[in-house]
Design an enzyme around this catalytic site. Sequence first.
Site, short mmCIF file in Angstrom:
data_model
loop_
_atom_site.label_atom_id
_atom_site.label_comp_id
_atom_site.label_asym_id
_atom_site.label_seq_id
_atom_site.Cartn_x
_atom_site.Cartn_y
_atom_site.Cartn_z
N GLU A 731 -76.20 37.14 78.28
CA GLU A 731 -76.78 37.16 76.93
C GLU A 731 -77.62 38.41 76.81
O GLU A 731 -78.55 38.59 77.60
CB GLU A 731 -77.69 35.94 76.70
CG GLU A 731 -77.11 34.61 77.09
CD GLU A 731 -76.16 34.07 76.06
OE1 GLU A 731 -76.11 34.63 74.95
OE2 GLU A 731 -75.47 33.08 76.36
N CYS A 765 -85.18 37.81 70.81
CA CYS A 765 -83.86 38.42 70.75
C CYS A 765 -83.25 38.21 69.38
O CYS A 765 -82.43 38.98 68.91
CB CYS A 765 -82.97 37.82 71.82
SG CYS A 765 -83.21 36.06 71.96
P1 NAD Z 1 -84.38 43.37 80.96
O1 NAD Z 1 -82.93 43.56 80.83
O2 NAD Z 1 -85.23 44.56 81.17
O3 NAD Z 1 -84.71 42.38 82.13
C1 NAD Z 1 -84.09 41.13 82.26
C2 NAD Z 1 -84.07 40.70 83.71
O4 NAD Z 1 -83.21 41.55 84.42
C3 NAD Z 1 -85.42 40.79 84.39
O5 NAD Z 1 -85.62 39.66 85.18
C4 NAD Z 1 -85.30 42.04 85.22
O6 NAD Z 1 -86.11 42.01 86.35
C5 NAD Z 1 -83.85 42.01 85.60
N1 NAD Z 1 -83.27 43.31 85.96
C6 NAD Z 1 -83.71 44.54 85.67
N2 NAD Z 1 -82.88 45.47 86.17
C7 NAD Z 1 -81.90 44.82 86.80
C8 NAD Z 1 -80.73 45.24 87.50
N3 NAD Z 1 -80.42 46.52 87.63
N4 NAD Z 1 -79.91 44.31 87.98
C9 NAD Z 1 -80.19 43.02 87.85
N5 NAD Z 1 -81.29 42.57 87.19
C10 NAD Z 1 -82.13 43.45 86.67
O7 NAD Z 1 -84.83 42.57 79.65
P2 NAD Z 1 -86.27 42.08 79.23
O8 NAD Z 1 -87.07 43.25 78.79
O9 NAD Z 1 -86.84 41.16 80.24
O10 NAD Z 1 -85.92 41.17 77.97
C11 NAD Z 1 -85.73 41.69 76.71
C12 NAD Z 1 -84.26 41.82 76.38
O11 NAD Z 1 -83.61 40.58 76.52
C13 NAD Z 1 -84.00 42.24 74.96
O12 NAD Z 1 -82.96 43.16 74.95
C14 NAD Z 1 -83.56 40.95 74.30
O13 NAD Z 1 -82.79 41.12 73.15
C15 NAD Z 1 -82.83 40.28 75.38
N6 NAD Z 1 -82.75 38.85 75.18
C16 NAD Z 1 -81.56 38.31 74.80
C17 NAD Z 1 -81.46 36.95 74.59
C18 NAD Z 1 -80.16 36.31 74.19
O14 NAD Z 1 -80.08 35.09 74.20
N7 NAD Z 1 -79.15 37.06 73.84
C19 NAD Z 1 -82.58 36.15 74.77
C20 NAD Z 1 -83.77 36.74 75.17
C21 NAD Z 1 -83.84 38.09 75.38
#
Ligand code: NAD
Length: 971
Positions: A731, A765
Amino acid sequence: MDAAELPSVFSKKGFYGAMMEWAMKDEHFKTQLFRFVDVLPALASSSEVARHLQEYLGTEEAHLSPALRMGLKAAGGASWIVGAGVKSQVTAMAGTFLLGDQPKEILRTLRQLHDQGLAFTVDILGEAVVSEAEAEHYVRRYLDLMDAIGPEIAQWPHSCKSNESSAGPVPPLNLSIKLSALYSQVHPADPDTAVEQICGRLRPILRQAAKLGAFINFDMESYAHKNLTLRVFQTIFAEPEFARHPACGLAMQAYLKDCETDLRGLISWARERSRRVTVRLVKGAYWDYETILSQQRHWPVPVFARKPESDANFEKLSLLLLENTTAVDAAFGTHNVRSIAYVLAQADRLGLDRRAFEFQMLYGMAEPVKAAVLQLKCRVRDYCPVGELLPGIAYFVRRLLENTSNEGFLANKFSKGVSRDELLQDPRRLVVAAQPEPPRSASGAETRPFRNEPCTDFTLGLERDRLRAALVELRRHLGRRHPLVINHKPVQTRDWSPSLNPANQNEIVGYAAQGTTVEAEAALAAARAAQPKWARTKAGDRAALLERLADLMRRDKAALSALAVLEAGKNWGEADADVAEAIDFCDFYASIMRDLSRSRRTQWVPGESNLQHWWPRGLGVVIAPWNFPLAILTGMASAAVVAGNAIILKPSDQTPVIGARLMDLFMEAGVPPGVVNLLTGPGRQIAAHLVAHPQIDFIAFTGSMEVGLKIWETAGRTLAGQANLKKVICEMGGKNCLIVDSDADLDEAVTGCVASAFGYQGQKCSALSRLIVLEDQYDKFIERLIAAAGSLRIGPAEVPGTIIGPVINREAQQRIQAIIQAGQQEARLAWQGIVPNDPAACYVAPTIFTGVPASSRLFREEIFGPVLAVTKARDFDEALALANSSDFALTGGCYSRSPVNIDRVKNELACGNLYINRSITGAVVERQPFGGFKMSGGGTKAGGVEYLQNFMLPRVITENCLRRGFAPTDE
Ligand code: NAD
């Protein structure tokens, strides 16, 4: 009363009479007619009027009943309302109930009433107040109205009979006020500020009323405002300046179950202070709204379920008022002849003068009833709404609804010809006869095993105290170290990372252990060892684990909310909703798993059994974002675990303390060692390591597109020794769009857009970030939008009543500020809010850009902060094209009152979750399964019935049941 005395509204003559008669006969026509009348004021041209008329009442589409179709044909089709004349006809119709907005017209009508012996109370109508500027304007209108009509009324030569009470004359100028119009930011969590603000705006009105000798009445509105209204009343009229003047009163609603308690409280209050107040007892005008709203929120329904119960309560409370005329003056707001007769009979029995109390009825309705009551030497007051006729239509439509509602007394009497005996029946007898209680919802939701966790009702003082206490308690334990958890054992690490309060970067919420690939491997080994046994554990037992987890979260609701407030910068309501959603995920997935655990026959043939069932996928890593720090982490983890997998939980680096708390709760709920392991630390290293690991069978990820795409790609590479193709439940972000059509209800569109764009600082999101507005209402809409956004309260999330708090951390703050800075080269910065000057907090001023080109970064890229890009569209085609020109497809929305355009949006707007005529955030588990496509995700739906299947593999078992030509009969 015979036909000659039919009240004008129900006369069979003329345009309005014909429409009302049809509306009463045909439910569908009624709905269509009301919707048309509702949208009419927003239509700028006669072609727009004709288009909407066709869409709502074109006989082909409207599915009218055969009788009505014949009726319409006889009346010459719908020609009676076609074309430019329709606005004037509806305006004339509205004039039956409203007094217009010109002081001259108003005075003329009031004088006529006065001469007929009818007293009056004047109420100012208008659009919903969505900003502080509009609230100020409302106060001004009251002051101006008093100035414009007060002095002349004082000059009228003779006194009106209905203003002569047995205790002496009552003020001829009587005004009714809706407190919700005096303050735009009433927040359930913060009634104190609302009381203060409303009192501040009331004082000049009361001063003016005292000077003119006017009477001020507070109307009672929806239940959410009830306690506030009572509090404001008892606060302001206790102030020395207003303790005696002006004369005052308030309305109370007998359909509320707690009305009697409130009424007794008010009577004692008045008695103790020797302050005479008038209580206008009404049944209440928001029955449908209260019932629907409380059912949607799973709150207790505050109103009686059946009409006779409200009628019976009205009679009971009437008596209470009559017995207390030494302390309060009674006004009975009813058109119901039985209710009126009851009051008169009780008054006679108590030996009360008939002029010791009054009746109140609506202007333009029930004239014969009023005449009869006047003849009985009673006092009658008309409730007179003033305001522009066409925009006053919302009020008018409510009146129409009342007229045609199946249970309205007038409708029964005059249109349906119900017998006199039936109408005058004792409501108590009807209550007994009507047992048992009707079901609470048409869908019979209460009989289903899954029920959404209600959000906390912060209008209750107890709930506010609970969260306040939880915040205090949490502060006593801040700054603790939260180790990793592998195989149920705490694992310390060399590095620890502080998690900071977004509203105060000097406050350390806790320290998170920083796992490395070494601990990642250890966690994987633990999960691997635990998984086979867990997979063999009965699905019912796994489901029970989630239900226990849900119960623990319920127990700790306030503490978990407090943590979301301090660690994620969520305001009270948002924090509470995050916890409620986490609880929902547990309960919902538990119920789905119980369902899925039953093998299903694929197809029946004799002699062969074909059953499909599910196996867990194996080992997974759950990688979560910070913006729903408990809900999303819990949702992905609980789905994986209940399906029989073992997991490594990787919370966001920004909210590790909440992640650690979830781990504690999993253990307390009884998850076996190794099934859930907690691995906090830099995602880029440890999560990436696990994603690429050959022993990982699935990855549940929610986060940014950038990281999501990397994970998708990495998982696609198959390594030596890898047992399974990796499944990625992915997601990602959004650039969500909402269209405001040229006929949108702006009251609703403004509040919905502001909530969608700036709720949780735009860090959902689902948040609105591209707003496309049709040009017809563009200027008015933008003006109101900016005023509404400018009225939002900004501050630390922990202060109750805060709407906009800080963004998640310093890095996000700087990133968003840089985007705003650069955005000024691309579009017009139309508005920017003012944030507290606090260097320790990560505030970003909420910002609105207008004239944003579709090619700009502001229009295309996810910002994930309180920044709204507005673009004007010529027509609906262009609006849809703009909406769809995005890489993302997560949420979308539209405010429109055109059935055709609503249909188009349903069919054409590309997004995973589409919301029509409401805000676009706040998806609820099971009700709105959530997730998008394109670059927003892989098409999975969190909180939907199919979600668990992503964490399992379907198997089909075919067994030949034939043994030498004999098949058991049940195969
Ligand atoms: P992010 O992608 O920066 O981080 C998400 C998770 O991924 C964190 O736990 C982070 O530590 C981990 N991560 C970071 N780099 C990684 C890598 N290279 N490999 C594996 N894992 C890694 O996102 P965020 O800032 O925590 O959240 C905000 C984002 O999430 C926004 O883009 C938002 O739209 C999205 N979001 C989407 C939904 C949905 O249901 N579609 C819901 C909530 C948030």
